[in-house]
Design an enzyme around this catalytic site. Structure first.
Site, short mmCIF file in Angstrom:
data_model
loop_
_atom_site.label_atom_id
_atom_site.label_comp_id
_atom_site.label_asym_id
_atom_site.label_seq_id
_atom_site.Cartn_x
_atom_site.Cartn_y
_atom_site.Cartn_z
N GLU A 1 -9.73 -10.67 -7.47
CA GLU A 1 -8.83 -9.54 -7.22
C GLU A 1 -7.86 -9.57 -8.22
OE1 GLU A 1 -7.95 -9.41 -3.14
OE2 GLU A 1 -9.79 -8.67 -2.59
N ASN B 1 -1.77 0.17 6.92
CA ASN B 1 -1.33 -0.97 7.32
C ASN B 1 -0.45 -1.73 6.45
OD1 ASN B 1 -3.35 -1.69 5.93
ND2 ASN B 1 -4.50 -2.86 7.38
N HIS C 1 -2.23 -5.40 1.65
CA HIS C 1 -3.61 -5.96 1.40
C HIS C 1 -3.47 -7.34 0.92
CE1 HIS C 1 -7.49 -6.77 -0.24
NE2 HIS C 1 -6.99 -7.54 -1.14
N TYR D 1 -12.78 -1.93 -3.51
CA TYR D 1 -12.95 -2.07 -2.19
C TYR D 1 -14.62 -1.90 -2.00
CZ TYR D 1 -8.37 -1.95 0.31
OH TYR D 1 -7.44 -2.44 0.97
N LYS E 1 0.72 -1.19 0.13
CA LYS E 1 -0.01 0.10 0.00
C LYS E 1 0.89 1.25 -0.07
CE LYS E 1 -4.11 -1.94 2.47
NZ LYS E 1 -4.90 -2.06 3.69
#
Ligand code: UDP
Ligand code: MG
Length: 136
Positions: free
Chosen positions: A129, A115, A118, A52, A12
């Protein structure tokens, strides 16, 4: 019996920004994951919203999509025996504060939103995905 799976991983923006790309890839490789495909891209907010979509009713949805589209990300197809579950274990809990020692999020995550990685949460979602980012 062998059960080789593929899963989608994303490094990310918070991690790419801190130049953690190679260290995080090294963690995948030293844990037996093969990186089959990878690309560094920046996505539009509209694409993040699509990616998302499962979270569209959540209070954090808008910020999450702003964030994922805020800078470069590295998307990868990881392969290994039981890759989906193995990647979730290596990533650690969504909130880095709750993540186990030795996990990516414990080591590099800043906060529940930033964080660092993913990972697909099921074999079915992994297929969806992977197609989302790598279907030509
Ligand atoms: N997220 C957030 N606030 C929350 C929960 C989640 O900002 O309270 C973000 C966080 O970046 C997380 C992503 O939304 O990684 C997707 O949430 P999910 O519950 O699917 O967690 P994950 O599968 O990434 O562990
Ligand atoms: Mg999730």
């Amino acid at each position: 019996m062998s059960n080789i799976e593929q899963t989608l991983s994303i490094i990310k923006p918070d991690a790419v920004e801190r130049n953690l790309e190679s260290e995080i890839k090294e963690m995948f490789k030293s844990n037996g994951f093969q990186i089959l495909k990878e690309k560094k891209i920046q996505i539009e907010k509209a694409e993040a919203e699509k990616f998302y979509k499962v979270h569209e009713t959540k209070p954090f949805y808008n910020d999450l999509c702003e964030y994922l589209s805020s800078g470069p990300i590295v998307v990868m197809i990881l392969q290994k025996e039981n890759a989906v579950k193995g990647n979730r274990e290596l990533m650690g809990a969504t909130n880095p504060k709750d993540a186990e020692e030795g996990t990516i999020r414990k080591k590099y995550g800043i906060s529940i939103d930033k964080n660092s990685v993913h990972g697909s949460d099921s074999v079915d979602n992994a297929k969806i995905e992977i197609d989302f980012f790598f279907k030509d």
